[in-house]
Design a protein around this motif. Structure first.
Motif, PDB file in Angstrom:
ATOM      1  N   ARG A 150       0.833  -1.213   0.000  1.00 25.22           N
ATOM      2  CA  ARG A 150       0.000   0.000   0.000  1.00 25.22           C
ATOM      3  C   ARG A 150       0.869   1.266   0.000  1.00 25.22           C
ATOM      4  O   ARG A 150       0.662   2.176  -0.802  1.00 25.22           O
ATOM      5  N   THR A 151       1.869   1.305   0.893  1.00 19.59           N
ATOM      6  CA  THR A 151       2.709   2.524   0.950  1.00 19.59           C
ATOM      7  C   THR A 151       3.605   2.621  -0.288  1.00 19.59           C
ATOM      8  O   THR A 151       3.872   3.718  -0.765  1.00 19.59           O
ATOM      9  N   ILE A 152       4.027   1.475  -0.801  1.00 13.50           N
ATOM     10  CA  ILE A 152       4.847   1.487  -2.032  1.00 13.50           C
ATOM     11  C   ILE A 152       4.055   2.162  -3.156  1.00 13.50           C
ATOM     12  O   ILE A 152       4.568   3.028  -3.864  1.00 13.50           O
ATOM     13  N   LYS A 153       2.769   1.786  -3.282  1.00 19.08           N
ATOM     14  CA  LYS A 153       1.942   2.360  -4.350  1.00 19.08           C
ATOM     15  C   LYS A 153       1.769   3.854  -4.154  1.00 19.08           C
ATOM     16  O   LYS A 153       1.843   4.628  -5.100  1.00 19.08           O
ATOM     17  N   GLU A 154       1.552   4.243  -2.908  1.00 20.05           N
ATOM     18  CA  GLU A 154       1.325   5.662  -2.624  1.00 20.05           C
ATOM     19  C   GLU A 154       2.576   6.489  -2.937  1.00 20.05           C
ATOM     20  O   GLU A 154       2.503   7.517  -3.609  1.00 20.05           O
ATOM     21  N   VAL A 155       3.717   5.994  -2.461  1.00 20.76           N
ATOM     22  CA  VAL A 155       4.981   6.727  -2.694  1.00 20.76           C
ATOM     23  C   VAL A 155       5.268   6.797  -4.193  1.00 20.76           C
ATOM     24  O   VAL A 155       5.613   7.856  -4.733  1.00 20.76           O
ATOM     25  N   ALA A 156       5.096   5.657  -4.872  1.00 18.48           N
ATOM     26  CA  ALA A 156       5.389   5.621  -6.315  1.00 18.48           C
ATOM     27  C   ALA A 156       4.449   6.565  -7.069  1.00 18.48           C
ATOM     28  O   ALA A 156       4.880   7.314  -7.956  1.00 18.48           O
ATOM     29  N   ARG A 157       3.182   6.560  -6.702  1.00 16.93           N
ATOM     30  CA  ARG A 157       2.196   7.413  -7.391  1.00 16.93           C
ATOM     31  C   ARG A 157       2.557   8.882  -7.263  1.00 16.93           C
ATOM     32  O   ARG A 157       2.374   9.675  -8.191  1.00 16.93           O
ATOM     33  N   LEU A 158       3.128   9.236  -6.103  1.00 18.77           N
ATOM     34  CA  LEU A 158       3.476  10.642  -5.873  1.00 18.77           C
ATOM     35  C   LEU A 158       4.902  10.962  -6.330  1.00 18.77           C
ATOM     36  O   LEU A 158       5.441  12.020  -6.020  1.00 18.77           O
ATOM     37  N   GLY A 159       5.507  10.018  -7.032  1.00 23.61           N
ATOM     38  CA  GLY A 159       6.819  10.275  -7.632  1.00 23.61           C
ATOM     39  C   GLY A 159       8.000  10.018  -6.711  1.00 23.61           C
ATOM     40  O   GLY A 159       9.133  10.371  -7.042  1.00 23.61           O
ATOM     41  N   GLY A 160       7.768   9.411  -5.547  1.00 21.72           N
ATOM     42  CA  GLY A 160       8.867   9.107  -4.623  1.00 21.72           C
ATOM     43  C   GLY A 160       9.646   7.871  -5.076  1.00 21.72           C
ATOM     44  O   GLY A 160       9.164   7.085  -5.891  1.00 21.72           O
ATOM     45  N   ALA A 161      10.847   7.742  -4.507  1.00 16.43           N
ATOM     46  CA  ALA A 161      11.714   6.617  -4.904  1.00 16.43           C
ATOM     47  C   ALA A 161      11.369   5.359  -4.119  1.00 16.43           C
ATOM     48  O   ALA A 161      11.312   5.384  -2.890  1.00 16.43           O
ATOM     49  N   VAL A 162      11.138   4.284  -4.833  1.00 17.12           N
ATOM     50  CA  VAL A 162      10.880   2.996  -4.156  1.00 17.12           C
ATOM     51  C   VAL A 162      11.955   1.966  -4.517  1.00 17.12           C
ATOM     52  O   VAL A 162      11.840   0.798  -4.158  1.00 17.12           O
TER      53      VAL A 162
END
Ligand code: PNS
Length: 192
Positions: A150-162
Motif C-alpha cells: 500500500r505505501t509502495i503504491k502511494e509513494v510511487a504514485r506521488l513520484g517518490g523513490a521505491v
C-alpha cells in the motif's frame, strides 16, 4: 535405534523418488505489488519448506492496481530462477485452494504488532474452516518491516523513490502505471 533412523531415511528417499513434493507451504497474498519484504519471507521460508507456492488472490473488491495477470507475470519473472517456488493465482476461499494442493501450512509475514490482529483473525478463521491447516508467521526482516504494498503504491504514485524496496521490474511497472518517466533500461532485472 540405528535401524529406525535408516528406515526413516529410506522412507524419505522413496517419497522423493515417488514424486512427493516434501514440505510444501502456501504463501498467499495480494502482492499488489510484490515487495522485497515478500521476497525475504519466501527466501527464509525456503529454509524450512521444500517448496513454496506463492498464491496471488484474485480479489477485485480490493481494487488492485495490477490485474491478476500482471501480478502473475511479474512474480513469475522475479522467481524464474528459483525452481522450488511456484507462482499461481486463486479465486474464492484460501482454504479451498489449499485443499487442492498438498500443502499443510499457510505462510504469512508479520511486520508489526499492528498486523497481528488481522492476521490472528484470518488464521483463526482458516483453521476453523480446515482444522488440518496451520498458519506459520515469519517476522519480516528489519530492513523491510516498514514496507507494504500500500505505501509502495502511494509513494510511487506521488513520484517518490521505491528503488531498493521492490525489485527493478516492479519499479518499472509502477512508473508505467502512474505514467512517470522511466529511466534508460538497466542491464538487469527489467525483463519479463
Ligand atoms: O496480501 P493480503 O491482501 O494481506 O492477503 C490477504 C489474503 C489474500 C491472504 C486474504 O484476503 C485471503 O485469504 N483471501 C481469500 C478469501 C478468504 O479465504 N477469506 C477468508 C480468510 S479470513
Amino acid at each position: 535405534m540405528k535401524h529406525q533412523i535408516e528406515r526413516c531415511r529410506m522412507v524419505e528417499k522413496e517419497k522423493g523418488e515417488n514424486g512427493d513434493m516434501g514440505k510444501v507451504a502456501i504463501y498467499p497474498g495480494s502482492f499488489d505489488p510484490l515487495t522485497y519484504g515478500h521476497i525475504d519471507v519466501v527466501e527464509r521460508g525456503l529454509e524450512i519448506f521444500d517448496k513454496i507456492i506463492v498464491a496471488i488472490a484474485e480479489n477485485e473488491e480490493k481494487r488492485p492496481l495490477f490485474s491478476v495477470e500482471e501480478r502473475l507475470r511479474m512474480v513469475r519473472t522475479i522467481f524464474k530462477d528459483t525452481p522450488n517456488v511456484i507462482v499461481d493465482s486463486f479465486k474464492g476461499l484460501l482454504v479451498d485452494y489449499v485443499g487442492k494442493t498438498n500443502a499443510k501450512v499457510i505462510l504469512r509475514g508479520l511486520r508489526a504488532t499492528s498486523d497481528f490482529e488481522y492476521e490472528f483473525h484470518m488464521a483463526s478463521m482458516n483453521r476453523s474452516l480446515n482444522t488440518h491447516l496451520d498458519t506459520l508467521f515469519m517476522m519480516t526482516s528489519k530492513d523491510y518491516f516498514f514496507v507494504s504494498s500500500r505505501t509502495i503504491k502511494e509513494v510511487a504514485r506521488l513520484g517518490g523513490a521505491v528503488e531498493g524496496l521492490v525489485p527493478d521490474l516492479v519499479v518499472r511497472r509502477l512508473k508505467e502505471k502512474f505514467k512517470l518517466p522511466i529511466p534508460k533500461k538497466r542491464q538487469i532485472g527489467w525483463d519479463d
